[in-house]
Design an enzyme around this catalytic site. Structure first.
Site, PDB file in Angstrom:
ATOM      1  N   ARG A  15     -70.078  22.062 -71.062  1.00  0.00           N
ATOM      2  CA  ARG A  15     -69.776  23.465 -70.972  1.00  0.00           C
ATOM      3  C   ARG A  15     -68.685  23.676 -70.574  1.00  0.00           C
ATOM      4  NH1 ARG A  15     -69.371  25.220 -65.983  1.00  0.00           N
ATOM      5  NH2 ARG A  15     -70.193  23.576 -65.124  1.00  0.00           N
ATOM      6  N   ALA A  16     -67.622  24.165 -70.281  1.00  0.00           N
ATOM      7  CA  ALA A  16     -66.581  24.765 -69.940  1.00  0.00           C
ATOM      8  C   ALA A  16     -66.953  25.923 -69.201  1.00  0.00           C
ATOM      9  CB  ALA A  16     -65.318  25.166 -70.940  1.00  0.00           C
ATOM     10  N   SER A  17     -66.281  26.686 -68.094  1.00  0.00           N
ATOM     11  CA  SER A  17     -66.729  28.078 -67.682  1.00  0.00           C
ATOM     12  C   SER A  17     -65.869  29.383 -68.462  1.00  0.00           C
ATOM     13  CB  SER A  17     -65.972  27.818 -66.044  1.00  0.00           C
ATOM     14  OG  SER A  17     -66.086  26.810 -65.304  1.00  0.00           O
ATOM     15  N   THR A  18     -64.757  29.075 -69.011  1.00  0.00           N
ATOM     16  CA  THR A  18     -64.294  30.623 -69.930  1.00  0.00           C
ATOM     17  C   THR A  18     -64.197  30.408 -71.361  1.00  0.00           C
ATOM     18  OG1 THR A  18     -61.682  28.993 -69.737  1.00  0.00           O
ATOM     19  CG2 THR A  18     -63.661  30.740 -67.058  1.00  0.00           C
ATOM     20  N   GLN A  21     -61.156  27.824 -71.885  1.00  0.00           N
ATOM     21  CA  GLN A  21     -61.649  25.917 -72.067  1.00  0.00           C
ATOM     22  C   GLN A  21     -62.433  25.483 -73.108  1.00  0.00           C
ATOM     23  OE1 GLN A  21     -63.551  26.305 -67.907  1.00  0.00           O
ATOM     24  NE2 GLN A  21     -61.692  26.177 -67.071  1.00  0.00           N
TER      25      GLN A  21
END
Length: 223
Positions: A15-18, A21
């Site tokens: 997972r990446a937040s944005t 990324q």
């Protein structure tokens, strides 16, 4: 003491937040861990969504695909949770109900859960220790998230006061490409992969294009 031996599948969560990324950044580290421990990863589930929200379709697709005894493998606990206490309890309950083992590379005590031949006592002991440490790291991750958000708000307010705040720059080229793919009838999944963006970004652009279409129709009706 009798050993329990069963087929254990490993499902890796990234997972990446944005949108900016790369959610797949840690794939190499997860593959290396699996190889070192004699495990085979059955699938990768990657998404660009906030860890502070339970609205994560790929995480819940992973959970739905798991059978009792399967492993959820992730790089760090904060990839799994930056949730508030209530939401974290809900996610933990879902994991527990499905009897999924959680292994995080930044939580060495969880690595013992990679062994399919552990006896019942050892498994219960490590599960108890792991649950306690997962709770602690999840709480730390949440606090870090809240601290960063608070500092961000303070920084924005300070910049606004100084007349220097301009907000996040918009990626016009990417958004235009997404709009064209939507107009061409491409599926959201295809667009998400091509543009490397979140579904929320696609939804926002789709709504903007729909609204723009309404305005265009209104102007045409006034002629």
């Amino acid at each position: 003491m009798k050993l329990r031996v069963f087929i254990m599948l490993v499902r890796a969560y990234l997972r990446a937040s944005t949108d900016e990324q790369d959610a797949n950044r840690a794939k190499g580290a997860l593959k290396a861990f699996a190889t070192e421990h004699g495990l085979k990863i059955a699938g990768f589930y990657a998404e660009n969504e906030s860890g502070a929200s339970l609205k994560r379709p790929e995480l819940f697709r992973l959970l739905a695909d798991c059978e009792p005894g399967d492993v959820l493998l992730t790089e760090q606990v904060d990839r799994l949770s930056r949730l508030n206490a209530a939401d974290w309890e809900m996610l933990k309950a879902e994991i527990a109900n499905r009897q999924i083992r959680v292994i995080a590379l930044d939580l060495p005590t969880s690595w013992a859960m990679a062994r399919p031949d552990v006896n019942a006592f050892t498994e219960r002991m490590f599960s108890a220790v792991n649950a306690m440490l997962l709770d602690m790291l999840a709480a730390i991750s949440r606090k870090d998230y809240e601290d960063r958000r608070r500092r961000q708000r303070e920084g924005i307010q300070k910049a606004k006061s100084a007349g220097a705040y301009k907000g996040r720059p918009v990626d016009e080229a990417r958004n235009g490409a997404i709009a064209k793919m939507l107009e061409g009838g491409q599926s959201w999944s295809t667009i998400q992969k091509a543009a490397k963006c979140s579904r929320s970004t696609i939804a926002r652009i789709a709504a903007q294009e729909k609204e723009a279409g309404r305005h265009e129709s209104s102007r045409g009706g006034l002629k």
